[in-house]
Design an enzyme around this catalytic site. Structure first.
Site, mmCIF file in Angstrom:
data_model
loop_
_atom_site.group_PDB
_atom_site.id
_atom_site.type_symbol
_atom_site.label_atom_id
_atom_site.label_comp_id
_atom_site.label_asym_id
_atom_site.label_seq_id
_atom_site.Cartn_x
_atom_site.Cartn_y
_atom_site.Cartn_z
ATOM 1 C CE LYS A 1 -7.875 2.060 -0.437
ATOM 2 N NZ LYS A 1 -6.819 3.044 -0.265
ATOM 3 C CG HIS B 1 -9.936 4.629 3.453
ATOM 4 N ND1 HIS B 1 -8.719 5.277 3.557
ATOM 5 C CD2 HIS B 1 -10.693 5.108 4.466
ATOM 6 C CE1 HIS B 1 -8.755 6.124 4.580
ATOM 7 N NE2 HIS B 1 -9.932 6.047 5.145
ATOM 8 C CG HIS C 1 -0.984 7.103 -1.139
ATOM 9 N ND1 HIS C 1 -2.230 7.195 -1.703
ATOM 10 C CD2 HIS C 1 -1.160 6.428 0.035
ATOM 11 C CE1 HIS C 1 -3.119 6.611 -0.921
ATOM 12 N NE2 HIS C 1 -2.494 6.134 0.140
ATOM 13 C CG HIS D 1 -4.848 2.413 5.858
ATOM 14 N ND1 HIS D 1 -6.187 2.389 6.126
ATOM 15 C CD2 HIS D 1 -4.725 3.066 4.673
ATOM 16 C CE1 HIS D 1 -6.848 3.007 5.160
ATOM 17 N NE2 HIS D 1 -5.970 3.419 4.262
ATOM 18 C CG HIS E 1 -1.864 1.154 1.287
ATOM 19 N ND1 HIS E 1 -3.179 0.987 1.651
ATOM 20 C CD2 HIS E 1 -1.742 2.483 1.021
ATOM 21 C CE1 HIS E 1 -3.809 2.152 1.604
ATOM 22 N NE2 HIS E 1 -2.949 3.087 1.240
ATOM 23 C CG ASP F 1 -1.659 4.921 3.995
ATOM 24 O OD1 ASP F 1 -1.783 5.251 2.797
ATOM 25 O OD2 ASP F 1 -2.356 5.394 4.908
HETATM 26 C C1 NCD Z 1 -3.612 9.132 1.998
HETATM 27 C C2 NCD Z 1 -3.172 10.146 0.960
HETATM 28 O O1 NCD Z 1 -2.651 11.198 1.333
HETATM 29 O O2 NCD Z 1 -3.333 9.886 -0.247
HETATM 30 N N1 NCD Z 1 -3.609 9.778 3.290
HETATM 31 C C3 NCD Z 1 -3.524 9.177 4.479
HETATM 32 O O3 NCD Z 1 -3.639 9.852 5.500
HETATM 33 N N2 NCD Z 1 -3.306 7.894 4.592
HETATM 34 C C4 NCD Z 1 -4.940 8.567 1.634
HETATM 35 C C5 NCD Z 1 -5.308 7.372 2.441
HETATM 36 O O4 NCD Z 1 -4.720 6.296 2.293
HETATM 37 O O5 NCD Z 1 -6.218 7.487 3.272
HETATM 38 ZN ZN ZN Z 2 -3.412 5.070 1.591
#
Ligand code: NCD
Ligand code: ZN
Length: 371
Positions: free
Chosen positions: A114, A151, A30, A189, A28, A262
């Site tokens: 997702k 999520h 970003h 998460h 996971h 995450d």
């Molecule tokens: C994530 C993001 O910034 O894209 N933020 C977070 O707090 N984890 C989005 C997510 O996974 O909820």
């Molecule tokens: Zn995330």
């Protein structure tokens, strides 16, 4: 399967100060796009062989063509000698076409879908407003064996933010699992004892990722001596007893719990604002952070199952063949990390971590840490 499962690798000599693990993956992450992508992807590719890349771009990744183009941008952003495979995901919306999802999975572009409840987190406005609207998509995913990544928070403003994950389990996740008993689901998460219990008690088709930061932060970290935007992420960190339950689950050897950072970079000024963004950037020292937690729990011998074995087994993907080495040697995490047009405060900023990532596989073992 025992709790020290390493996937059958012959263990090289481990001593107290050197930890050799089968090459891990991040289930996971970003990466964003543009300048942030160039900055973020390299940190993940340094430690991990594969990562599940989240689709919450603006606009979100909802088509096979968009995911293929994003995958190309990720690969182009990496150094020429990278050894990294991005695994792409589709962003579910109320209108998404099951045929598009199935075609992307069949062609090896989408690894999973997702589910963002609309309004739950960063760039989730286009997400699903009512999970019943995507029943046909879930039906198709179950039929083709495509994992659903969730999520797990309800979005109603009437529900206290610290209860949104627990309420989601009963009101959304339980009905989905009841109607789709063969659907592979990853509850992403997780932050609560409730989720640990729910996942552990469910069938083998439900698993969960646990971040490095939720193993170390409880909600007090958000207010330690003042407001701490760099400890803010979603789902928000909960009470200490929840963190303790997560630490137990992660280090238990139970294959239902595996690594997903995450890691979610935001510009420093967007975190340090009157309405600061949610997300913690943990990629640069992700393995070191997990190692520190497992070490504190006396469970370093279970880190490999969590980081390198249980994830691919759940996804039905081959285990990686290479290794990574961690060395017990203190490193101070920088207060700020910068790229071209990018300024990000990493998780653990200014702290000293006990372990140091020392390279992948046959790579030289002198890696001077994140810079
Ligand atoms: C994530 C993001 O910034 O894209 N933020 C977070 O707090 N984890 C989005 C997510 O996974 O909820
Ligand atoms: Zn995330």
């Amino acid at each position: 399967m025992n709790s020290h499962d390493n996937g059958g690798r012959d263990l090289p000599r481990d001593d107290d100060d050197i930890l050799v693990l089968r090459q891990p993956d991040d289930w996971h992450v970003h990466f964003r796009d543009g300048a942030m992508l160039a900055f973020a992807a390299e940190h993940t590719a340094r430690q991990f062989a594969r990562a599940i890349v989240m689709p919450n771009l603006v606009p979100p990744v909802t088509t096979v063509a968009a995911a293929a183009a994003y995958r190309t941008r990720i690969l182009e952003a990496l150094p020429a000698d990278h050894r990294f495979v991005p695994l792409m995901t589709a962003y579910l919306t109320d209108e998404i076409d099951p045929a598009e999802i199935a075609a992307g999975f069949r062609d090896g572009v989408f690894t999973a879908c997702k589910l963002y409840p609309a309004g739950a987190t960063t760039n989730s406005a286009a997400g699903v407003t009512d999970v019943r609207r995507i029943w046909p998509v879930l039906e198709r995913m179950q039929a083709i064996g495509m994992p659903l990544l969730v999520h797990g928070e309800v979005v109603s403003p009437d529900i206290d933010i610290f209860d949104r994950e627990a309420v989601f389990l009963e009101t959304v996740l339980a009905p989905v699992l009841a109607d789709f008993p063969g659907l592979k689901v990853v509850l992403e998460h997780i932050t609560t004892e409730d989720s640990v219990r729910f996942v552990a008690a469910a069938g083998a088709n439900l698993a969960a990722t646990i971040t490095a930061h939720h193993l170390r932060l409880d909600r007090n970290a958000l207010f330690e001596g003042g407001l701490r935007p760099h400890a803010y992420c979603l789902p928000v960190a909960k009470r200490r007893r929840h963190k303790e339950a997560l630490r137990k689950a992660a280090t238990s050897g139970d294959p239902k719990f595996f690594l997903g950072t995450d890691s979610a970079p935001h510009q420093k000024h967007e975190k340090e604002s009157a309405c600061g963004c949610a997300g913690i950037f943990s990629a640069p020292t992700a393995l070191e952070s997990y190692a520190q937690t497992f070490d504190e729990e006396g469970a370093l011998d279970r880190l490999e199952a969590f980081a390198s074995v249980s994830g691919p087994r759940f996804y039905g993907l081959p285990l990686n063949e290479g290794t990574v080495t961690l060395r017990r040697a203190p490193q101070q995490v920088p207060e700020l990390m910068t790229g071209d047009g990018v300024r990000v405060v990493p998780f653990h900023a200014t702290e000293t971590l006990a372990w140091r990532f020392a390279g992948r596989g046959g790579q030289a073992t002198d890696d001077n840490g994140p810079s």
